[in-house]
Design a protein around this motif. Structure first.
Motif, PDB file in Angstrom:
ATOM      1  N   LEU A 173       0.774  -1.336  -0.006  1.00 29.51           N
ATOM      2  CA  LEU A 173       0.000   0.289   0.236  1.00 29.51           C
ATOM      3  C   LEU A 173       0.818   1.584   0.394  1.00 29.51           C
ATOM      4  O   LEU A 173       0.646   2.441  -0.589  1.00 29.51           O
ATOM      5  CB  LEU A 173      -0.816   0.064   0.737  1.00 29.51           C
ATOM      6  N   LYS A 174       2.010   1.097   0.473  1.00 29.01           N
ATOM      7  CA  LYS A 174       2.646   2.162   0.403  1.00 29.01           C
ATOM      8  C   LYS A 174       3.127   3.450  -1.074  1.00 29.01           C
ATOM      9  O   LYS A 174       3.594   3.912  -0.971  1.00 29.01           O
ATOM     10  CB  LYS A 174       4.138   2.070   1.185  1.00 29.01           C
ATOM     11  N   GLN A 175       2.958   1.611  -2.197  1.00 25.97           N
ATOM     12  CA  GLN A 175       3.006   2.373  -3.812  1.00 25.97           C
ATOM     13  C   GLN A 175       1.931   2.483  -4.102  1.00 25.97           C
ATOM     14  O   GLN A 175       2.492   3.585  -5.458  1.00 25.97           O
ATOM     15  CB  GLN A 175       4.100   0.693  -4.177  1.00 25.97           C
ATOM     16  N   ALA A 176       1.092   2.631  -3.421  1.00 22.07           N
ATOM     17  CA  ALA A 176      -0.274   3.046  -4.168  1.00 22.07           C
ATOM     18  C   ALA A 176      -0.858   4.685  -4.110  1.00 22.07           C
ATOM     19  O   ALA A 176      -0.638   4.684  -3.231  1.00 22.07           O
ATOM     20  CB  ALA A 176      -1.362   2.110  -3.409  1.00 22.07           C
ATOM     21  N   LYS A 177      -0.947   4.929  -5.313  1.00 18.84           N
ATOM     22  CA  LYS A 177      -1.249   6.107  -5.611  1.00 18.84           C
ATOM     23  C   LYS A 177      -2.778   6.350  -5.577  1.00 18.84           C
ATOM     24  O   LYS A 177      -3.407   6.386  -6.802  1.00 18.84           O
ATOM     25  CB  LYS A 177      -0.624   6.943  -6.097  1.00 18.84           C
ATOM     26  N   GLY A 178      -3.487   6.807  -5.084  1.00 23.06           N
ATOM     27  CA  GLY A 178      -5.411   7.141  -4.934  1.00 23.06           C
ATOM     28  C   GLY A 178      -5.097   8.788  -4.566  1.00 23.06           C
ATOM     29  O   GLY A 178      -4.614   9.555  -5.099  1.00 23.06           O
ATOM     30  N   PHE A 179      -6.546   9.028  -4.526  1.00 21.76           N
ATOM     31  CA  PHE A 179      -7.447  10.167  -4.181  1.00 21.76           C
ATOM     32  C   PHE A 179      -8.062  10.162  -3.208  1.00 21.76           C
ATOM     33  O   PHE A 179      -8.667   8.746  -2.647  1.00 21.76           O
ATOM     34  CB  PHE A 179      -7.934  10.378  -6.010  1.00 21.76           C
ATOM     35  N   VAL A 180      -8.997  11.430  -2.745  1.00 19.91           N
ATOM     36  CA  VAL A 180      -9.724  11.431  -1.295  1.00 19.91           C
ATOM     37  C   VAL A 180     -10.007  12.398  -1.563  1.00 19.91           C
ATOM     38  O   VAL A 180      -9.804  13.747  -1.876  1.00 19.91           O
ATOM     39  CB  VAL A 180      -8.732  10.857   0.189  1.00 19.91           C
ATOM     40  N   CYS A 181     -11.284  12.662  -1.134  1.00 26.70           N
ATOM     41  CA  CYS A 181     -12.144  13.768  -0.426  1.00 26.70           C
ATOM     42  C   CYS A 181     -12.857  13.284   0.550  1.00 26.70           C
ATOM     43  O   CYS A 181     -13.659  12.648   0.331  1.00 26.70           O
ATOM     44  CB  CYS A 181     -12.846  14.182  -1.904  1.00 26.70           C
ATOM     45  N   ASP A 182     -13.339  15.014   0.914  1.00 24.98           N
ATOM     46  CA  ASP A 182     -14.758  14.416   1.931  1.00 24.98           C
ATOM     47  C   ASP A 182     -16.135  14.553   1.062  1.00 24.98           C
ATOM     48  O   ASP A 182     -15.885  16.627   0.886  1.00 24.98           O
ATOM     49  CB  ASP A 182     -14.530  15.507   2.752  1.00 24.98           C
ATOM     50  N   LEU A 183     -17.132  14.431   0.533  1.00 23.38           N
ATOM     51  CA  LEU A 183     -18.119  15.125   0.214  1.00 23.38           C
ATOM     52  C   LEU A 183     -18.994  15.588   1.650  1.00 23.38           C
ATOM     53  O   LEU A 183     -19.569  14.627   2.465  1.00 23.38           O
ATOM     54  CB  LEU A 183     -18.857  13.482  -0.338  1.00 23.38           C
TER      55      LEU A 183
END
Length: 290
Positions: free
Chosen positions: A198-208
């Motif tokens: 998981l250290k290598q995974a690149k993702g996105f986040v938001c608070d809706l």
């Protein structure tokens, strides 16, 4: 070391042309903040309104228990009257969630509260699915079986969304012959020593927040964390990419039936084997030694 998560871009509003050019065609996520402000739902939709309109409906409930071999695909763990469920949401934290519930089919009068936005997508109008959750309830990391493009509208409260593009699957401990990552990974606070990929995974986040919409491109992984009680509705359109349409057909016509067959034949051993292979295959592919 925290997860590598970039804030999802936000726009207040957007034209169809700009949405198609900047997000739909390149398959990039975006939050549109004011897309629903002209919907009747923007002013009406809260838990009390849903209780008023749908309180007598019996709804399927899901919690965070691990998948078992003798459970059917998306089989509910319990059921409850909507009015009792909303009372529960307002009274205390609960793991019980409503998942993939076509409330507009069950309560047609709610259909007049929403609009189908013109964003250059041919939306499937017969499949507006709703999702409810209580404070701190979580939806495990998964992607959708049909690889649809998703417009995910949130109402009443706040919800955190962590998403990953399909090309990050190799880092997410995907369980073979399924649509999920390991269910014992808490993406809100993962143990990166236990799950080093998981250290290598690149993702996105938001608070809706209330009325905001998240566009999730086809095949995106998503994990939902209800920070307060609330609910969402998803509108969908079929995959634009031929390869993703092929993946969707494979998942629906072959993968799901093969997995069900193996569950019947091997029982819980099949589930345990898949969970073990999620680790083995991920670490082997990345050259990670345990």
């Amino acid at each position: 070391m925290p997860l590598q998560l970039e804030q999802i871009p936000r726009v207040s509003s957007i034209s169809k042309e700009d949405f198609v050019r900047h997000y739909l065609k390149p398959q990039k996520p975006v939050v549109i903040e004011k897309l629903t402000e002209d919907w009747p739902a923007y002013d009406r939709w809260n838990l009390e309104y849903i209780r008023e309109k749908a309180g007598d409906k019996t709804v399927p409930l899901y919690d965070d228990r691990p998948v078992k071999h003798d459970e059917g695909f998306n089989q509910a763990h319990a059921e409850m009257k909507m009015t009792d469920y909303i009372d529960l949401l307002k009274r205390e934290p609960t793991n019980f969630r409503i998942f993939l519930f076509n409330i507009l089919k069950e309560v047609p009068s709610l259909q007049k509260d929403i609009k189908f936005p013109n964003l250059g997508m041919k939306l499937i109008k017969g499949m507006p699915m709703m999702f409810f959750g209580g404070t701190d309830s979580k939806v495990f990391m998964h992607f959708d079986i049909d690889f649809t493009n998703i417009l995910h509208f949130h109402f009443h409260g706040k919800k955190r969304c962590i998403i990953y593009p399909p090309d990050q699957s190799k880092y997410l401990y995907k369980v073979p012959h399924s649509l999920i990552s390991r269910e014992d990974i808490d993406f809100s606070d993962p143990d990166l020593e236990k799950w080093p990929a998981l250290k290598q995974a690149k993702g996105f986040v938001c608070d809706l927040k209330h009325g905001e919409m998240l566009y999730m491109p086809e095949g995106y992984w998503h994990y939902m964390h209800y920070l307060t009680p609330g609910f969402s509705i998803s509108l969908r359109s079929y995959p634009r990419k031929i390869k993703n349409l092929g993946k969707a057909l494979y998942n629906i016509l072959i993968m799901r039936h093969f997995d069900n067959f193996m569950r019947r034949r091997k029982g819980q051993d099949w589930i345990d084997h898949k969970n073990e292979q999620a680790i083995v295959r991920t670490h082997e592919k990345l050259g990670i030694r345990e």
